[in-house]
Design a protein around this motif. Structure first.
Motif, short mmCIF file in Angstrom:
data_model
loop_
_atom_site.label_atom_id
_atom_site.label_comp_id
_atom_site.label_asym_id
_atom_site.label_seq_id
_atom_site.Cartn_x
_atom_site.Cartn_y
_atom_site.Cartn_z
N VAL A 1 13.12 -24.85 7.95
CA VAL A 1 13.64 -24.00 7.33
C VAL A 1 14.89 -23.52 7.32
CG1 VAL A 1 12.50 -21.36 7.40
CG2 VAL A 1 10.48 -23.33 8.27
N VAL A 2 15.40 -22.48 6.35
CA VAL A 2 16.97 -22.45 6.10
C VAL A 2 16.49 -20.88 5.61
CG1 VAL A 2 19.34 -22.56 4.96
CG2 VAL A 2 17.41 -24.90 5.79
N VAL A 3 17.34 -19.98 6.51
CA VAL A 3 16.97 -18.93 6.51
C VAL A 3 18.24 -18.55 5.62
CG1 VAL A 3 16.82 -16.21 6.92
CG2 VAL A 3 15.50 -18.31 7.58
N GLY A 4 19.03 -18.81 4.95
CA GLY A 4 19.70 -18.09 3.36
C GLY A 4 20.62 -19.17 3.24
N PHE A 5 20.80 -19.12 2.17
CA PHE A 5 21.14 -20.51 0.85
C PHE A 5 22.82 -19.52 0.44
CE2 PHE A 5 20.36 -23.60 -2.09
CZ PHE A 5 20.66 -24.19 -1.73
N GLY A 6 23.45 -19.38 0.72
CA GLY A 6 24.81 -19.12 0.63
C GLY A 6 25.64 -20.52 1.18
N THR A 7 26.86 -20.47 1.78
CA THR A 7 28.06 -21.15 1.23
C THR A 7 27.72 -22.10 2.85
OG1 THR A 7 29.74 -19.89 0.54
CG2 THR A 7 29.89 -21.90 1.81
N LYS A 8 27.23 -21.21 3.75
CA LYS A 8 26.65 -22.22 5.12
C LYS A 8 25.28 -23.16 4.79
CE LYS A 8 27.65 -18.22 7.07
NZ LYS A 8 27.48 -17.00 8.39
N ILE B 1 14.62 -25.18 12.52
CA ILE B 1 15.07 -23.93 11.53
C ILE B 1 16.82 -23.16 11.82
CG2 ILE B 1 14.60 -21.72 11.54
CD1 ILE B 1 12.40 -21.79 12.79
N ILE B 2 16.91 -23.47 10.66
CA ILE B 2 18.26 -23.04 10.34
C ILE B 2 18.77 -21.96 10.08
CG2 ILE B 2 20.35 -24.14 9.28
CD1 ILE B 2 19.44 -26.72 9.32
N ILE B 3 19.04 -20.97 10.54
CA ILE B 3 19.57 -19.73 10.58
C ILE B 3 20.78 -19.12 10.19
CG2 ILE B 3 19.61 -16.96 11.12
CD1 ILE B 3 17.68 -18.24 13.10
N ALA B 4 21.49 -18.88 8.67
CA ALA B 4 22.47 -19.04 7.78
C ALA B 4 22.80 -17.27 7.33
CB ALA B 4 22.61 -20.18 7.18
N THR B 5 23.03 -16.29 8.31
CA THR B 5 22.56 -15.36 7.01
C THR B 5 23.84 -14.60 6.77
OG1 THR B 5 22.25 -14.31 9.43
CG2 THR B 5 20.03 -14.84 7.90
N GLN B 6 24.42 -13.20 5.93
CA GLN B 6 25.70 -12.96 6.13
C GLN B 6 25.66 -12.07 7.73
OE1 GLN B 6 27.68 -14.18 3.40
NE2 GLN B 6 25.73 -15.44 3.13
N ARG B 7 24.76 -11.63 8.07
CA ARG B 7 25.19 -10.75 9.18
C ARG B 7 24.71 -11.08 10.52
NH1 ARG B 7 25.16 -5.09 7.76
NH2 ARG B 7 24.11 -4.39 9.48
N ILE C 1 26.78 -21.16 16.65
CA ILE C 1 27.74 -22.24 15.60
C ILE C 1 28.58 -20.43 15.59
CG2 ILE C 1 29.16 -23.36 14.12
CD1 ILE C 1 27.35 -24.66 16.27
N THR C 2 30.29 -21.01 15.54
CA THR C 2 30.66 -18.77 15.35
C THR C 2 31.61 -19.92 14.28
OG1 THR C 2 30.62 -18.35 18.00
CG2 THR C 2 31.97 -17.16 16.94
N SER C 3 31.24 -19.20 13.67
CA SER C 3 31.66 -20.31 12.29
C SER C 3 33.47 -19.38 11.86
CB SER C 3 30.98 -19.28 11.17
OG SER C 3 31.33 -17.87 10.54
N ALA C 4 34.29 -17.79 12.65
CA ALA C 4 34.80 -17.06 12.38
C ALA C 4 35.95 -17.80 13.20
CB ALA C 4 34.71 -15.88 12.37
N SER C 5 35.30 -18.36 14.31
CA SER C 5 36.26 -19.07 15.41
C SER C 5 36.80 -19.96 14.87
CB SER C 5 35.35 -18.56 16.54
OG SER C 5 35.86 -17.01 16.82
#
Length: 365
Positions: free
Chosen positions: A146-153, A213-219, A261-265
């Motif tokens: 299950v992938v939550v969020g289908f943006g770039t990440k 489960i992959i969580i890739a939300t914007q917030r 995973i800390t994307s910004a850092s």
């Protein structure tokens, strides 16, 4: 007080609502307006063909008004005949005309009705077919992702896990945007439209039967709520989440995420490394990008490697996973390799490395 049958009606309404919010991938078809226009043209062609057949054999027909049949009468007869109206004012009287009606005009009448009524029947049966596909999909879905969020990440994460052998029909995307879900279904993934912080939305994605489960939300706050809800519904699934701020990573782990995973850092560290050493930054970017150059993979220890030291293996080992611990290649606690260990290695990317049994690519920032 509920009346008898209200519960059943409520359940049916809920099922219809779910059917509209769960979208399965489908093959590309023509646009509805183009389909209707094409069918109308075919029906018009059948009408014109029938009229000219009658006009060519007009001597075999009788018109009650003036006994003769002209081109207008032929079109009139074709119209009332193909539409099964049949007023009876123009009739075939000769044997040849009647044979033509049996062998030619009657099949054309059936074809005409199929073309016009087929569009209506297709609309009426589409919902039934969709509900049947949905029920079949639910019954066959097991150990999926299950992938939550289908943006770039989210898209990058799906591409990575699919590159290691996961089939597209084993991926379910959850996103509040209908356009995003349409994009996901166009790639062959099933999609659920809705807010993943709600348990009913995750249940539509069958998260209780998911393997990971992959969580890739914007917030970050949304990611925390999704992790809490997902962990409550599924105690055994592996949950990997991405956050923007590093200070939110501990909170997400406490919410049930196995890896954060800390994307910004991560992006910032890669930028800094590229400034200090462009070559090192290039190598790190190569490791992050799957399927080309060098890849970072996790694999089990084979029997031939049992009892060897890390440096004695043929592959370039970075770390050893023993139980719940990840040990560096130079950690003295490793000693010799055991059969239950897993190795994190750097390998040259190729189709062969992606098909290694039980190989799992590590999540990248």
């Amino acid at each position: 007080m509920k009346l008898p049958g209200q519960d059943a009606m409520a359940r049916q309404a809920d099922e219809k609502l779910v059917a509209r919010q769960v979208k399965l991938p489908r093959r590309v078809v023509e646009k509805p307006l183009r389909q209707v226009a094409k069918r109308l043209l075919i029906a018009l062609a059948v009408l014109v063909a029938t009229a000219f057949i009658v006009w060519a054999d007009r001597s075999g027909y009788h018109d009650n008004s003036d006994t003769s049949v002209d081109l207008l009468d032929a079109f009139y007869y074709a119209t009332v005949t193909l539409s099964t109206t049949g007023y009876g004012d123009i009739t075939p009287v000769s044997d040849g005309a009647r044979i033509v009606n049996i062998l030619v005009i009657t099949p054309l009448r059936v074809l005409f009705l199929i073309i016009l009524v087929g569009t209506t029947l297709e609309v009426l049966t589409e919902r039934t077919r969709e509900e049947w596909r949905l029920n079949r999909w639910r019954s066959n879905l097991r150990d999926h992702t299950v992938v939550v969020g289908f943006g770039t990440k989210g898209r990058s994460a799906v591409q990575t896990v699919c590159a290691t052998g996961l089939k597209a029909d084993q991926v379910v995307v959850v996103d509040p945007s209908g356009k995003v879900i349409e994009s996901a279904t166009a790639h062959g993934y099933a999609g659920v439209v809705g807010d993943a912080t709600r348990s009913d939305v995750l249940l539509r994605a069958e998260v209780q039967k998911a393997r990971q489960i992959i969580i890739a939300t914007q917030r970050d706050d949304t990611a925390v709520l999704v992790a809490l809800t997902a962990r409550q519904l599924n105690r055994t699934a592996k949950i990997v989440a991405a956050v923007r701020e590093e200070e939110n990573a501990p909170l997400l782990r406490q919410s049930g995420a196995d890896a954060v995973i800390t994307s910004a850092s991560a992006a910032g560290r890669l930028l800094g490394l590229s400034v200090l050493s462009p070559s090192a930054g290039m190598v790190m970017e190569d490791l992050i990008q799957q399927g080309s150059g060098l890849d970072l993979v996790e694999r089990p220890v084979i029997k031939a490697e049992v009892g060897l030291k890390v440096r004695e293996t043929e592959d370039l080992v970075v770390s050893v996973v023993r139980g719940h611990r990840v040990l560096g290649y130079d950690d003295q606690a490793i000693g010799t390799l055991q059969l239950t260990d897993r190795l994190i290695t750097i390998v040259r990317a190729s189709p062969g490395t992606q098909s290694v049994p039980d190989t799992r690519r590590l999540p990248q920032g």
